[in-house]
Each structure stands twice: as structure tokens, then as C-alpha cells.
Design a protein around this motif. Structure first.
Motif, mmCIF file in Angstrom:
data_model
loop_
_atom_site.group_PDB
_atom_site.id
_atom_site.type_symbol
_atom_site.label_atom_id
_atom_site.label_comp_id
_atom_site.label_asym_id
_atom_site.label_seq_id
_atom_site.Cartn_x
_atom_site.Cartn_y
_atom_site.Cartn_z
ATOM 1 N N VAL A 1 12.746 3.292 -3.867
ATOM 2 C CA VAL A 1 14.113 2.780 -3.955
ATOM 3 C C VAL A 1 14.572 2.723 -5.408
ATOM 4 O O VAL A 1 15.722 3.040 -5.728
ATOM 5 N N ALA A 2 13.675 2.354 -6.308
ATOM 6 C CA ALA A 2 14.021 2.262 -7.731
ATOM 7 C C ALA A 2 13.938 3.605 -8.449
ATOM 8 O O ALA A 2 14.132 3.669 -9.665
ATOM 9 N N ARG A 3 13.602 4.665 -7.718
ATOM 10 C CA ARG A 3 13.456 6.013 -8.276
ATOM 11 C C ARG A 3 12.368 6.080 -9.350
ATOM 12 O O ARG A 3 12.487 6.830 -10.322
ATOM 13 N N LEU A 4 11.313 5.288 -9.176
ATOM 14 C CA LEU A 4 10.139 5.408 -10.035
ATOM 15 C C LEU A 4 9.187 6.461 -9.490
ATOM 16 O O LEU A 4 8.265 6.880 -10.193
ATOM 17 N N GLU A 5 9.387 6.866 -8.225
ATOM 18 C CA GLU A 5 8.649 7.962 -7.614
ATOM 19 C C GLU A 5 9.622 8.825 -6.831
ATOM 20 O O GLU A 5 10.689 8.363 -6.423
ATOM 21 N N GLU A 6 9.238 10.074 -6.633
ATOM 22 C CA GLU A 6 10.083 11.011 -5.908
ATOM 23 C C GLU A 6 9.710 11.000 -4.428
ATOM 24 O O GLU A 6 8.530 11.112 -4.071
ATOM 25 N N PRO A 7 10.680 10.900 -3.522
ATOM 26 C CA PRO A 7 10.376 10.928 -2.088
ATOM 27 C C PRO A 7 10.065 12.339 -1.603
ATOM 28 O O PRO A 7 10.475 13.326 -2.228
ATOM 29 N N ASP A 8 9.337 12.418 -0.507
ATOM 30 C CA ASP A 8 9.056 13.703 0.133
ATOM 31 C C ASP A 8 10.058 14.025 1.230
ATOM 32 O O ASP A 8 10.028 15.117 1.803
ATOM 33 N N GLY A 9 10.929 13.101 1.530
ATOM 34 C CA GLY A 9 11.947 13.313 2.548
ATOM 35 C C GLY A 9 12.834 12.092 2.662
ATOM 36 O O GLY A 9 12.500 11.006 2.175
ATOM 37 N N GLY A 10 13.997 12.272 3.291
ATOM 38 C CA GLY A 10 14.932 11.180 3.469
ATOM 39 C C GLY A 10 15.846 10.986 2.274
ATOM 40 O O GLY A 10 15.797 11.730 1.287
ATOM 41 N N LEU B 1 25.511 -1.919 0.045
ATOM 42 C CA LEU B 1 25.100 -1.605 -1.326
ATOM 43 C C LEU B 1 24.018 -0.528 -1.324
ATOM 44 O O LEU B 1 24.063 0.412 -2.117
ATOM 45 N N LEU B 2 23.048 -0.679 -0.419
ATOM 46 C CA LEU B 2 21.921 0.246 -0.357
ATOM 47 C C LEU B 2 21.688 0.672 1.075
ATOM 48 O O LEU B 2 21.680 -0.160 1.983
ATOM 49 N N GLU B 3 21.493 1.968 1.272
ATOM 50 C CA GLU B 3 21.155 2.499 2.590
ATOM 51 C C GLU B 3 19.975 3.467 2.438
ATOM 52 O O GLU B 3 20.067 4.452 1.710
ATOM 53 N N VAL B 4 18.895 3.153 3.106
ATOM 54 C CA VAL B 4 17.706 4.008 3.098
ATOM 55 C C VAL B 4 17.649 4.725 4.440
ATOM 56 O O VAL B 4 17.678 4.094 5.494
ATOM 57 N N ASP B 5 17.563 6.046 4.402
ATOM 58 C CA ASP B 5 17.660 6.849 5.621
ATOM 59 C C ASP B 5 16.476 7.800 5.730
ATOM 60 O O ASP B 5 16.381 8.780 4.997
ATOM 61 N N GLY B 6 15.554 7.504 6.642
ATOM 62 C CA GLY B 6 14.430 8.391 6.928
ATOM 63 C C GLY B 6 13.539 8.667 5.737
ATOM 64 O O GLY B 6 13.011 9.779 5.600
ATOM 65 N N LEU B 7 13.309 7.676 4.893
ATOM 66 C CA LEU B 7 12.567 7.879 3.655
ATOM 67 C C LEU B 7 11.089 8.134 3.940
ATOM 68 O O LEU B 7 10.465 7.443 4.752
ATOM 69 N N LYS B 8 10.518 9.125 3.227
ATOM 70 C CA LYS B 8 9.111 9.497 3.430
ATOM 71 C C LYS B 8 8.415 9.694 2.082
ATOM 72 O O LYS B 8 9.017 10.189 1.135
ATOM 73 N N LYS C 1 -3.139 13.973 4.202
ATOM 74 C CA LYS C 1 -2.103 13.222 3.500
ATOM 75 C C LYS C 1 -2.112 11.778 3.974
ATOM 76 O O LYS C 1 -2.247 11.501 5.160
ATOM 77 N N VAL C 2 -1.973 10.868 3.023
ATOM 78 C CA VAL C 2 -1.791 9.464 3.347
ATOM 79 C C VAL C 2 -0.312 9.238 3.644
ATOM 80 O O VAL C 2 0.544 9.515 2.799
ATOM 81 N N HIS C 3 -0.019 8.742 4.842
ATOM 82 C CA HIS C 3 1.368 8.496 5.251
ATOM 83 C C HIS C 3 1.791 7.118 4.737
ATOM 84 O O HIS C 3 1.845 6.139 5.486
ATOM 85 N N ALA C 4 2.092 7.038 3.446
ATOM 86 C CA ALA C 4 2.406 5.741 2.825
ATOM 87 C C ALA C 4 3.732 5.186 3.325
ATOM 88 O O ALA C 4 3.830 4.014 3.697
ATOM 89 N N VAL C 5 4.766 6.003 3.303
ATOM 90 C CA VAL C 5 6.083 5.654 3.834
ATOM 91 C C VAL C 5 6.487 6.794 4.743
ATOM 92 O O VAL C 5 6.582 7.937 4.297
ATOM 93 N N ASP C 6 6.728 6.486 6.006
ATOM 94 C CA ASP C 6 6.852 7.553 6.995
ATOM 95 C C ASP C 6 8.106 7.398 7.854
ATOM 96 O O ASP C 6 8.054 6.954 9.001
ATOM 97 N N GLY C 7 9.258 7.716 7.264
ATOM 98 C CA GLY C 7 10.506 7.713 8.028
ATOM 99 C C GLY C 7 11.152 6.341 8.134
ATOM 100 O O GLY C 7 11.534 5.916 9.228
ATOM 101 N N ILE C 8 11.299 5.655 7.016
ATOM 102 C CA ILE C 8 11.864 4.301 7.017
ATOM 103 C C ILE C 8 13.367 4.339 6.799
ATOM 104 O O ILE C 8 13.869 5.083 5.956
ATOM 105 N N SER C 9 14.072 3.496 7.573
ATOM 106 C CA SER C 9 15.527 3.375 7.435
ATOM 107 C C SER C 9 15.915 1.900 7.479
ATOM 108 O O SER C 9 15.385 1.143 8.300
ATOM 109 N N PHE C 10 16.809 1.488 6.585
ATOM 110 C CA PHE C 10 17.358 0.129 6.608
ATOM 111 C C PHE C 10 18.568 0.084 5.690
ATOM 112 O O PHE C 10 18.827 1.016 4.921
#
Length: 321
Positions: free
Chosen positions: A60-69, A3-10, A26-35
Motif C-alpha cells: 500500500v505504501a509502495r515500498l514493494e512492487e505488487p505482482d497483480g492488482g 481515500l484508498l481502494e485496494v483491488d485484487g492485490l497480489k 512461490k509463497v502466496h504472501a498476499v493473494d487477491g486482497i480487496s478493501f
């Protein structure tokens, strides 16, 4: 297909700067997460405060824009959606928020709060929307008579039920639960967790359940992902968490859970010292190595990757399980 695939999210946040700051940190809040998250599955995400769990939820809910992934939902990359297509996605992915006070508009009645998504998407006539609100309130354990009241007239657990009803209004497939029970009394937490499990079975929902409470995560989740300083360090089935977890950080979290008999923990405690590193300047190699009592020289220089040690069990650690 998942249903959901997260790939290298930053996701990075620029700091406000200071006397000795260049303003480029920069604060590395989410740094290359995949699941991945399967259909009708609950994936629990657990970790210390400040590790990036809530940021990941908003991405994941698209309430913020990712910087990568990428965030791939039902085979489609949703990170580039905008306008009408992004609005349509709101029907499929909904969020249950942590703060039961600020997540509900105090100026609106319960009927308006729960019915607002239906009105925004023109789902049915006003009479049909009113009937849908009544059904939703009954589904989450509230009386239809509560529809005319305001949020301040309810307890914290009741307000969270209102938030759950609002999240279900558009019949989503994925619900992101951002620490939905952390602000509630223990007895109320159990009620809300049981309600979420019931709704999952009744409506075929999938949950991304975020919490710092291992007990709550283990109870409601099918799998558990452990997050530390913007990275996922271990993923395994919830039923194996207490016996098969092998990352030192996961073991440290388990050791911090109170037990009725301290003798049950003899020889099993893992002592972790110090505070989490600065997310602006995360350490080289394994991010946990400054606090890990088992760290070896390789941990200080080489960053471990999330590898599968057995089916449904992934670990990012240089030490053998």
C-alpha cells in the motif's frame, strides 16, 4: 470517493529452493486482497503472524512492487507510478514501523531524523524546518530539548513517538501503522494508541492499522478486516466485532483473548487445532478448512468469496451467519 481502494492485490515470493525443490515454488504472501479505506477512517487489519499483514502494508505504501492488482489512492492508480510521481506520493502516504530500533538511524540526531523528510522535499528554509521539527516533537509529547539527542538515549515508547513525528512531517493524508505498539510495554501501548487517536482527530488522518492484538485493533479502529493466509476473510465495524463476527477464524481469534471470568466464555469457545497451512501450497477451497471445526464438504473444494451479509459487514464463508 474512498481515500484508498485496494483491488485484487497480489504479492508472491519465490522460495530459495532446497534438495527436493524445483525452485519454482512461490509463497502466496498476499493473494487477491480487496478493501476500501474512507477519509478520516481507521481500518484495522488483524491476523496471525505470517498471514501477510506487513507485506500488505508495504504494498500500500509502495515500498514493494505488487505482482497483480491495483492500489488506487484518491482515484488514481499508484501501482504504476515511478520516478518523480512516486516521490510526490511519499508526501501523501507515510509509514510508522514496528521496530523502534532499526527504523531510526542511530547515527543521526532526533532533529535530523524528523527533519530529513522536510529537507528531502525542500519544504521551507532551514530555520523553518527547525521550527517545524520543534512543533512536531511537542505534538507527539517530546521536549524540544530532545532534538539534539540520539535514538539510543530514548526508551522504546519515546523512539516510537519520534517515528510518529517523522511520519507527520510532510502532512500526509494516509498513515500505514505496521504493528506500531507490538514491541512496547502494555502501559506504553495505551499511551501510543491514545496519541494516534488524538493525532487523527487533530490532523484529519486516515490509518491502516496493522496488528495481531485484537484489543488494540478494536480500540483504535472504525472497521476491522481479518486476514488469514494471504486473504481477507471478514470485514466489519469494530463495535460489532465481539457480537456480530461470524467467520470461524474471527471467532477463534476472539476466543483466544483472555477474559477475567472463564464462565463468560461457557458454550462460546471455538477450538482451532493445528498450524496454518504452508503458504507455498495453500489448500484448495477455503484456506481455513483444515483447521475449522465447522467445515463442510463444500469448504474443501470451493473457495468462498467475500460477500456482504449486511451493511458494512462482509464475510468469506460458506456457512450462514
Amino acid at each position: 470517493m474512498s481515500l484508498l481502494e485496494v483491488d485484487g492485490l497480489k504479492k508472491y515470493y519465490r522460495t530459495g529452493g532446497g534438495l527436493f525443490s524445483t525452485g519454482r515454488e512461490k509463497v502466496h504472501a498476499v493473494d487477491g486482497i480487496s478493501f476500501t479505506l474512507e477519509r478520516e477512517e481507521t481500518l484495522g487489519l488483524v491476523g496471525e503472524s505470517g498471514c501477510g499483514k506487513s507485506t500488505l502494508a508495504r504494498l500500500v505504501a509502495r515500498l514493494e512492487e505488487p505482482d497483480g492488482g491495483r492500489v488506487i489512492f484518491e482515484g488514481k492508480d499508484i501501482t504504476e507510478l515511478s520516478g518523480k510521481k512516486l516521490q510526490e506520493l511519499r508526501c501523501e502516504i507515510q509509514v510508522i514501523f514496528q521496530d523502534t530500533y532499526s527504523s531510526l538511524n542511530p547515527r543521526l540526531t532526533v532533529s535530523s531524523i524528523v527533519g530529513e523528510p522536510l529537507a528531502n522535499f525542500n519544504m521551507g528554509t532551514r530555520k523553518e524546518q527547525k521550527e517545524r521539527v520543534r512543533e512536531l516533537l511537542e505534538t507527539v509529547g517530546l521536549n524540544p530539548e530532545h532534538a539534539a539527542r540520539y535514538p539510543h538515549e530514548f526508551s522504546g515508547g519515546q523512539r516510537q513517538r519520534i517515528g510518529i513525528a517523522r511520519a507527520l512531517a510532510l502532512r500526509p493524508k494516509l498513515v500505514v501503522c505496521d504493528e506500531p505498539v507490538s514491541s512496547l510495554d502494555v502501559s506504553i501501548q495505551a499511551q501510543i494508541l491514545n496519541l494516534l487517536k488524538k493525532l487523527k482527530q487533530e490532523f484529519g488522518l486516515s490509518y491502516l492499522f496493522i496488528s495481531h492484538d485484537l484489543a488494540a485493533v478494536s480500540y483504535i479502529s472504525d472497521r476491522v478486516a481479518v486476514m488469514y493466509l494471504g486473504r481477507i476473510v471478514e470485514v466489519l465495524k469494530s463495535r460489532d466485532l465481539a457480537t456480530e463476527a461470524c467467520h470461524p477464524y474471527t471467532q477463534a481469534l476472539l476466543a483466544a483473548v483472555p477474559v477475567s471470568d472463564p464462565r463468560l466464555r461457557e458454550g462460546k469457545e471455538l477450538i482451532v487445532k493445528g498450524e496454518p497451512p504452508d503458504p507455498v501450497n495453500p489448500p484448495a477451497g477455503c484456506r481455513f478448512h483444515p483447521r475449522c471445526p465447522r467445515a463442510i464438504e463444500k469448504c474443501r473444494s470451493v473457495e468462498p468469496v467475500l460477500n456482504e451479509v449486511e451493511e458494512w459487514h462482509q464475510v468469506a464463508c460458506h456457512l450462514s451467519c
